[in-house]
Design a protein around this motif. Structure first.
Motif, mmCIF file in Angstrom:
data_model
loop_
_atom_site.group_PDB
_atom_site.id
_atom_site.type_symbol
_atom_site.label_atom_id
_atom_site.label_comp_id
_atom_site.label_asym_id
_atom_site.label_seq_id
_atom_site.Cartn_x
_atom_site.Cartn_y
_atom_site.Cartn_z
ATOM 1 N N SER A 166 0.869 4.168 -2.889
ATOM 2 C CA SER A 166 0.500 5.541 -2.539
ATOM 3 C C SER A 166 1.608 6.549 -2.835
ATOM 4 O O SER A 166 1.409 7.751 -2.684
ATOM 5 C CB SER A 166 0.132 5.618 -1.055
ATOM 6 O OG SER A 166 1.276 5.384 -0.238
ATOM 7 N N THR A 205 4.404 6.775 -1.195
ATOM 8 C CA THR A 205 5.151 7.100 0.024
ATOM 9 C C THR A 205 6.630 6.794 -0.191
ATOM 10 O O THR A 205 6.963 5.782 -0.825
ATOM 11 C CB THR A 205 4.623 6.271 1.209
ATOM 12 O OG1 THR A 205 3.226 6.529 1.359
ATOM 13 C CG2 THR A 205 5.342 6.634 2.496
ATOM 14 N N GLY A 256 0.808 -1.206 0.000
ATOM 15 C CA GLY A 256 0.000 0.000 0.000
ATOM 16 C C GLY A 256 0.845 1.261 0.000
ATOM 17 O O GLY A 256 0.519 2.244 -0.689
ATOM 18 N N LEU A 257 1.933 1.251 0.764
ATOM 19 C CA LEU A 257 2.813 2.415 0.804
ATOM 20 C C LEU A 257 3.451 2.670 -0.552
ATOM 21 O O LEU A 257 3.586 3.821 -0.985
ATOM 22 C CB LEU A 257 3.903 2.197 1.864
ATOM 23 C CG LEU A 257 3.446 2.252 3.325
ATOM 24 C CD1 LEU A 257 4.571 1.842 4.254
ATOM 25 C CD2 LEU A 257 2.952 3.655 3.683
#
Length: 291
Positions: free
Chosen positions: A209, A211, A205-206
């Motif tokens: 996104s 990140t 997920g990071l």
């Protein structure tokens, strides 16, 4: 303290848990080593073919310089250290469940002495598991690889060092979380789910996104994986010739070191997690009512 340490050693050696977990540890490490060696050897054979000669020449290396078995070694160590993690998690959780923790605390000069004895004994067990992991992994790689696919003596020594260190830290992290949760089944499920599922989903997920990748290296699993994976990648790159930056990124991901810092910094980051978990468990156990 000497008597308390001896008592803790007897607790661990007179039950079947230590060898019941050591057996799958060795099997996973051996299997991972065998697969790592096969993977590395298969890569050499594919890129030694005439069709791949142009790519090899363009990168300025010969295929036997690409020691892909090293990446598998890093992954194997990361997976196998889950077993000393579980072993450590049951150190206190089992005693709370069976209420033998009452006897432990009442017969020790203080709870601090009792917890210190556990720290020393389980650090020793972590080292034992670490030696078993690197020894079994090395055996598997030796069986399925040619000499050119294996690290040199210095490389093996470095891998052994970080493997034992990772195993000790994982064991101590397990002890701390086990003291906080104090439920045998619950703490095992919690730790396995976190290290195998939750953080991997979080890392994915990071990345999606956008990140910064370095955030992953500050997570518990990301940091302990970086401890061993970064060393594996560094040893690979030392002999691999010219590797594009994008290629280095994927090598780190394959080895389990995606987003990780330098190996020593990854170790310090995970040590901070260990101190937090063990410190929290220590505080809970030293203030806990016993019956």
């Amino acid at each position: 303290m000497g008597s308390l340490v001896q008592a803790e050693l007897r607790k661990t050696t007179t039950t079947s848990l230590w060898w019941a977990l050591l057996i799958p540890t060795v099997l996973i490490a051996l299997g991972g080593g065998l697969l790592s060696g096969l993977f590395g050897q298969s890569f050499v054979e594919v890129f030694s073919s005439s069709e791949a000669e142009q790519l090899s020449d363009a990168l300025g290396v010969t295929p036997d310089q690409w020691k892909f078995a090293l990446l598998g070694i890093g992954r194997t160590i990361n997976l196998a250290t889950l077993f000393p993690l579980v072993f450590g998690a049951l150190a206190i959780a089992n005693e709370v469940g069976t209420r033998t923790i009452t006897t432990t605390f009442l017969t020790a000069p203080s709870r601090v002495h009792a917890m210190s004895a556990k720290l020393l004994v389980y650090a020793l067990w972590g080292a034992i598991y670490g030696l078993a992991i690197i020894g079994s992994t090395a055996l598997g790689v030796v069986v399925t690889s040619k000499t050119g696919q294996m690290p040199d003596a210095g490389g093996w020594a470095m891998l052994a060092l970080v493997c034992v260190l990772a195993s000790i830290l994982m064991t101590m992290f397990g002890v701390g979380v086990g003291a906080l949760v104090s439920n045998s089944a619950g703490v095992v499920v919690l730790l396995i789910m976190y290290f195998l599922v939750v953080e991997n989903v979080l890392q994915f997920g990071l990345r999606l996104s956008g990140t910064p990748e370095t955030v992953i290296g500050f997570l518990p699993n990301g940091s302990v994986d970086g401890l061993t994976g970064t060393v594996a990648v560094d040893l690979f790159l030392a002999k691999a010739g010219v590797v594009p930056e994008e290629g280095v990124y994927w090598l780190r991901v394959i080895a389990g070191a995606g987003g990780a810092q330098a190996w020593w910094l990854s170790g310090l980051i995970f040590l901070a997690w260990v101190v937090a978990a063990f410190g929290g468990g220590w505080a809970r156990m030293t203030s806990k009512d016993i019956t």
